[in-house]
Write a protein that holds these residues in place. Structure first.
Motif, mmCIF file in Angstrom:
data_model
loop_
_atom_site.group_PDB
_atom_site.id
_atom_site.type_symbol
_atom_site.label_atom_id
_atom_site.label_comp_id
_atom_site.label_asym_id
_atom_site.label_seq_id
_atom_site.Cartn_x
_atom_site.Cartn_y
_atom_site.Cartn_z
ATOM 1 N N LEU A 163 15.308 18.615 62.085
ATOM 2 C CA LEU A 163 16.472 19.381 62.420
ATOM 3 C C LEU A 163 17.753 18.907 63.399
ATOM 4 N N ALA A 164 17.342 17.887 64.155
ATOM 5 C CA ALA A 164 18.310 17.026 65.076
ATOM 6 C C ALA A 164 19.008 16.184 64.060
ATOM 7 N N ILE A 165 18.340 15.406 63.183
ATOM 8 C CA ILE A 165 19.031 14.632 62.118
ATOM 9 C C ILE A 165 20.097 15.232 61.262
ATOM 10 N N PHE A 166 19.312 16.279 60.852
ATOM 11 C CA PHE A 166 20.026 17.289 59.863
ATOM 12 C C PHE A 166 21.535 17.692 60.471
ATOM 13 N N LEU A 167 21.405 18.175 61.738
ATOM 14 C CA LEU A 167 22.623 18.685 62.558
ATOM 15 C C LEU A 167 23.699 17.371 62.782
ATOM 16 N N THR A 168 23.084 16.398 62.995
ATOM 17 C CA THR A 168 23.984 15.138 63.270
ATOM 18 C C THR A 168 24.682 14.713 62.042
ATOM 19 N N VAL A 169 23.747 14.650 61.039
ATOM 20 C CA VAL A 169 24.655 14.220 59.786
ATOM 21 C C VAL A 169 25.553 15.075 59.121
ATOM 22 N N PHE A 170 25.194 16.419 59.404
ATOM 23 C CA PHE A 170 25.961 17.399 58.875
ATOM 24 C C PHE A 170 27.338 17.547 59.684
ATOM 25 N N ALA A 171 27.205 17.226 61.006
ATOM 26 C CA ALA A 171 28.333 17.131 61.591
ATOM 27 C C ALA A 171 29.224 16.034 61.329
ATOM 28 N N VAL A 172 28.648 14.706 61.356
ATOM 29 C CA VAL A 172 29.305 13.805 60.700
ATOM 30 C C VAL A 172 30.011 13.856 59.411
ATOM 31 N N SER A 173 29.230 14.575 58.621
ATOM 32 C CA SER A 173 30.128 14.890 57.110
ATOM 33 C C SER A 173 31.119 15.840 57.351
ATOM 34 N N LEU A 174 30.892 16.881 58.225
ATOM 35 C CA LEU A 174 32.320 17.771 58.545
ATOM 36 C C LEU A 174 33.565 16.858 58.972
ATOM 37 N N VAL A 175 33.194 16.080 59.818
ATOM 38 C CA VAL A 175 34.222 15.045 60.617
ATOM 39 C C VAL A 175 34.771 14.140 59.344
ATOM 40 N N GLY A 176 34.042 13.560 58.542
ATOM 41 C CA GLY A 176 34.470 12.760 57.524
ATOM 42 C C GLY A 176 35.275 13.619 56.389
ATOM 43 N N ASP A 177 34.767 14.724 55.955
ATOM 44 C CA ASP A 177 35.484 15.629 55.096
ATOM 45 C C ASP A 177 37.003 15.901 55.754
ATOM 46 N N GLY A 178 36.942 16.176 57.188
ATOM 47 C CA GLY A 178 38.191 16.361 57.720
ATOM 48 C C GLY A 178 39.169 15.351 58.000
ATOM 49 N N LEU A 179 38.787 14.146 58.024
ATOM 50 C CA LEU A 179 39.326 12.942 58.044
ATOM 51 C C LEU A 179 40.036 12.725 56.759
ATOM 52 N N ASN A 180 39.328 12.939 55.689
ATOM 53 C CA ASN A 180 39.666 12.809 54.244
ATOM 54 C C ASN A 180 40.923 13.377 53.997
ATOM 55 N N ASP A 181 40.754 14.924 54.482
ATOM 56 C CA ASP A 181 41.755 15.738 54.221
ATOM 57 C C ASP A 181 42.986 15.331 54.741
ATOM 58 N N ALA A 182 42.814 15.143 56.222
ATOM 59 C CA ALA A 182 44.149 14.798 57.207
ATOM 60 C C ALA A 182 44.736 13.445 56.674
ATOM 61 N N PHE A 183 44.025 12.529 56.216
ATOM 62 C CA PHE A 183 44.910 11.057 55.740
ATOM 63 C C PHE A 183 45.175 11.311 54.280
ATOM 64 N N ASN A 184 44.690 12.171 53.343
ATOM 65 C CA ASN A 184 45.014 12.458 51.923
ATOM 66 C C ASN A 184 46.389 13.010 51.901
ATOM 67 N N PRO A 185 47.735 12.250 51.722
ATOM 68 C CA PRO A 185 48.896 12.794 51.731
ATOM 69 C C PRO A 185 48.989 13.944 50.590
ATOM 70 N N LYS A 186 48.240 14.016 49.546
ATOM 71 C CA LYS A 186 48.464 15.065 48.395
ATOM 72 C C LYS A 186 47.708 16.401 49.135
ATOM 73 N N LEU A 187 46.753 16.180 49.914
ATOM 74 C CA LEU A 187 46.003 17.338 50.677
ATOM 75 C C LEU A 187 46.957 17.982 51.588
ATOM 76 N N ARG A 188 47.567 16.969 52.127
ATOM 77 C CA ARG A 188 48.248 17.378 53.273
ATOM 78 C C ARG A 188 49.611 18.274 52.958
ATOM 79 N N GLU A 189 50.050 17.916 51.559
ATOM 80 C CA GLU A 189 51.297 18.686 51.313
ATOM 81 C C GLU A 189 50.744 20.171 50.817
ATOM 82 N N ARG A 190 49.525 20.658 50.841
ATOM 83 C CA ARG A 190 49.218 21.940 50.371
ATOM 84 C C ARG A 190 49.650 22.873 51.403
#
Length: 294
Positions: free
Chosen positions: A267-294
């Motif tokens: 469960l600790a591994i799951f929560l850590t990887v899940f948190a990292v994935s959420l941060v990665g998706d957030g960074l992808n949305d933040a750095f993607n100019p197409k998504l930034r214009e939405r």
């Protein structure tokens, strides 16, 4: 500083790409939740053992004491009678360190090869991409198992093995970014004023190719943590250093009779990887100019 200068300075800061990305990231609630969870996990692994005070290797009670049966050991004990909470707090640091080190090695190898292939093209590109394809078709887990078995099953070797099998995707991503950016006007202008290839690659193109690479590095950390857990589950973890993967691997033979020594580190591994994935998706949305214009 006059009022117009202050206004211009504020406008410049507001228009900064990094500032815009941070504003977008803050608006992403799942990403902020993931960041908060990740910070909480890191703080627990860094300072939790200082407050809890347990020794993860000390036999403190009877083996396989279930959670809640003894107030001193709220999550129970493992097959040797060791405190699971102490293991979780102590083992989180090495697990996160392996993920970070493997991601760093992955980025160093992948970015270097991808940058050379994307910038120079031609024969160099073909040679490096064939080399990349050779590593890409190898079974990653099997290759990592062979490397760890041939050398010592230490956390350092595990991090190196994970980095050596995980870089091809980063290399392809870097190559694609360099192929796209090297044709832009500011790169042509830098070449026209006599800038050397090394300066153009690392000082001009690479900073503009960083956003997707940062996202890739973030997600690689989660993959590396899962990789370490998988190797430890197969008995190839470092027996001298407590980690979440080692806890799972050491107790895997008793999973049907005692679920908690495997479930809680999992469960600790799951929560850590899940948190990292959420941060990665957030960074992808933040750095993607197409998504930034939405």
């Amino acid at each position: 500083m006059s009022a117009p200068d202050i206004a211009r300075a504020r406008a410049a800061r507001a228009e900064s790409p990094l500032r815009e990305a941070w504003v977008m990231f803050r608006r992403n609630r799942p990403a902020m939740a993931g960041l908060a969870l990740l910070v909480l996990i890191i703080l627990a692994t860094l300072y939790g053992a200082l407050f809890y005070g347990g020794d993860p290797y000390e036999i403190v009670w009877a083996p396989h004491e279930p959670p809640g049966a003894t107030p001193e050991f709220p999550l129970g004990t493992d097959y040797l009678g060791r405190d699971i909470v102490a293991g979780l707090l102590t083992g989180g640091g090495p697990t996160l360190a392996v993920g970070a080190a493997a991601a760093l090695l992955t980025m160093l190898i992948g970015v270097s090869i991808g940058a050379l292939a994307g910038y120079f093209g031609g024969a160099i590109d073909n040679l490096l991409m064939r080399f990349t394809e050779f590593f890409q078709v190898l079974p990653a887990l099997l290759f990592a198992m062979v490397l760890v078995t041939l050398f010592s099953p230490s956390l350092t070797m595990i991090a190196i093995a994970i980095g050596l099998v995980s870089w091809p995707q980063t290399a392809r991503l870097t190559r694609a970014e360099f192929l796209k950016i090297r044709k832009l006007e500011y790169v042509t202008a830098a070449r026209a004023i006599g800038a050397r290839d090394g300066r153009i690659m690392w000082r001009v193109i690479l900073p503009n190719a960083l956003p997707p690479l940062i996202v890739s590095a973030t997600l690689t950390i989660g993959v590396a943590i899962l990789f370490e857990a998988g190797l430890s589950f197969l008995g190839l973890g470092d027996p001298n250093t407590m980690s979440w993967g080692l806890m799972i691997g050491a107790n895997r033979a008793y999973i049907l009779s005692a679920w908690w020594p495997v479930t809680f580190p999992g469960l600790a591994i799951f929560l850590t990887v899940f948190a990292v994935s959420l941060v990665g998706d957030g960074l992808n949305d933040a750095f993607n100019p197409k998504l930034r214009e939405r």
